[in-house]
Scaffold this active site. Structure first.
Site, mmCIF file in Angstrom:
data_model
loop_
_atom_site.group_PDB
_atom_site.id
_atom_site.type_symbol
_atom_site.label_atom_id
_atom_site.label_comp_id
_atom_site.label_asym_id
_atom_site.label_seq_id
_atom_site.Cartn_x
_atom_site.Cartn_y
_atom_site.Cartn_z
ATOM 1 N N GLU A 164 0.800 -1.225 0.000
ATOM 2 C CA GLU A 164 0.000 0.000 0.000
ATOM 3 C C GLU A 164 0.838 1.283 0.000
ATOM 4 O OE1 GLU A 164 -3.894 -1.750 2.396
ATOM 5 O OE2 GLU A 164 -2.628 -0.274 3.388
ATOM 6 N N GLU A 360 -5.266 -8.632 0.958
ATOM 7 C CA GLU A 360 -5.854 -8.333 2.271
ATOM 8 C C GLU A 360 -7.347 -8.114 2.114
ATOM 9 O OE1 GLU A 360 -4.181 -5.146 4.621
ATOM 10 O OE2 GLU A 360 -2.132 -5.690 4.044
#
Length: 457
Positions: A164, A360
């Site tokens: 991320e 995720e």
């Protein structure tokens, strides 16, 4: 019965700084999190700093056994840069021994390791030089990446560079949730560009060291949803997509920075400093796969009183609360599984159907002891329902031809989570911090074991 493709990866994800503990022990140097906690501990939930992690450094063998108990065939974690190369120059052999044994244990248990290089844990020695604000960070990261590939490439075939990257850019330079806790849009763009070039340099090193392996990047992606079809709302959607999705997806998958993004940044006097060979390096070093982290949708509308040139992203798009939303009250996040289908189709239709996986997906809940049964097991049916809803949409996308090869939840054990500490729990295993980080399987762990065994539900 919803069945998934053969050899589908069922797993979970964590990171070194959130799971290992011993954040200044066994040769490890300080990261920005260690120093920030030292300087401003009041910012952290319940005085829980980075040393208050899940004790994986000590209990990793037990953790691998527990992974087998819930049917994991794959697992993602990260290497701590500050543990492997504490001063940026010399390798810490204690760390090498730890990671090699950890990864070997995973492989011996039939669990494929996917190893990430950077999960928000900037070394303090590099932060003192400017961190991602300085071009030196690109060369430093490439050196670290090459070292990791050489030391562990015989044990790990699948790697990722960043988790991320948009988060450490936004949170560190626009919203105050990561160090250095400043608001500077120009610096944020430069940090983003250097992060992209660090990723690119790491991919180039990987191709030299381990040409038979696969390398990717983990991105938190959702296509933006506009409040309406009004031109100003659609323009906000385009801006959000350019900054939060296409800024990393296009260069890492397609090998090019979007022209519309360059135009937008130039218009607002935000263009970063670059080098003349950068464009070719990006084109030559695309990824083999993408990891997609998905928790909540992104809903946007036109900002009411934008500044020009933009001082923050809020001058380019504003958040919008959908009146019909279903909410996870513990995080304040909307629950919208349908967006995972939209992401999957975006990967198919706009990104050459590159192989990708859900890296995720999960639900954080506070005070889970409220749901503890008489047998002492947490009855987290809400987490099972969350996974079922998202897996239903993912299966629908796979049936429509999207090249998804796996599903990883966040997370395996309850873990430390930055400024939030242990406020919200996500794990298949409860971690009892008051009793030596003792692990206890939740109901969702039993369900996941059946999911993996049946390759569906």
């Amino acid at each position: 019965m919803i069945k998934f493709p053969e050899h589908f990866m069922w797993g979970a994800a964590t990171s070194a700084p959130q799971s290992e503990g011993y954040s200044l022990s066994y040769g490890k140097s300080a990261s920005t999190w260690d120093k920030w906690f030292e300087m401003q501990p009041d910012k952290f939930n319940s005085n829980q700093g980075p040393d208050t992690a899940s004790d994986t450094y000590r209990l990793y063998r037990e953790d691998v056994e527990n992974m087998q108990k819930i049917g994991l065939n794959s697992f993602r974690t990260s290497i701590a840069w500050t543990r492997l190369i504490p001063d940026g120059k010399h390798v810490n052999q204690v760390a090498v021994d730890f990671y090699r044994d950890y990864f070997k244990c995973l492989r011996d248990a039939g669990i494929t390791p996917i190893i990430n290089l950077f999960h928000f844990d900037m070394p303090w020695w590099l932060m003192e030089k400017g961190g991602w604000e300085t071009r030196e960070s690109v060369e430093a990261f490439a050196c670290y990446a090459k070292t990791a590939f050489e030391l562990f490439g015989d044990l790990v075939d699948r790697w990722t560079t960043f988790n991320e990257p948009i988060v450490h850019i936004e949170c560190g330079y626009l919203t105050g949730y990561h160090y250095p806790d400043i608001v500077d849009f120009k610096k944020a763009v430069q940090v983003g560009y250097h992060t992209l070039m660090a990723h690119t340099a790491a991919v180039a090193e990987f191709k030299k060291v381990k040409p038979d392996g696969q390398i990717g990047i983990i991105l938190n992606i959702t296509p933006a949803y506009a409040k309406s079809d009004a031109p100003e709302d659609l323009a906000a959607k385009q801006n959000a997509d350019l900054l939060l999705a296409k800024s990393f997806l296009d260069p890492t998958v397609l090998g090019v920075i979007p022209g519309a993004l360059v135009t937008l940044l130039k218009q607002h006097e935000l263009l970063p400093k670059t080098k003349k060979d950068d464009r070719q390096l990006i084109a030559d070093n695309c990824v083999d796969f993408i990891g997609v982290n998905y928790y909540q949708p992104l809903r946007v509308q036109a900002p009411e009183k934008p500044q020009f040139p933009a001082q923050t992203p809020g001058d380019l798009y504003a958040n919008y609360i959908w009146p019909e939303r279903k909410i996870n009250p513990y995080r304040g996040w909307e629950i919208y599984p349908e967006a995972l289908y939209d992401v999957a189709m975006m990967m198919k239709n706009e990104y050459r159907n590159i192989p990708w996986y859900v890296s995720e997906n999960g639900m954080g809940v506070a005070d889970e002891e409220r749901f503890m049964g008489e047998d002492g097991q947490i009855q987290d049916d809400y987490r099972i329902e969350f996974m079922q809803a998202h897996l239903t949409q993912l299966h629908r996308a796979i049936e429509a031809g999207s090249s998804c090869f796996g599903y990883h939840t966040w997370t395996f054990n309850d873990c430390w989570s930055w400024l939030n500490g242990y406020r919200n729990r996500y794990g298949f295993y409860r971690v009892d911090l008051a009793h030596g980080a003792k692990r206890a399987m939740k109901k969702s762990g039993r369900w996941y074991r059946e999911l993996s065994a049946n390759n569906g539900f």
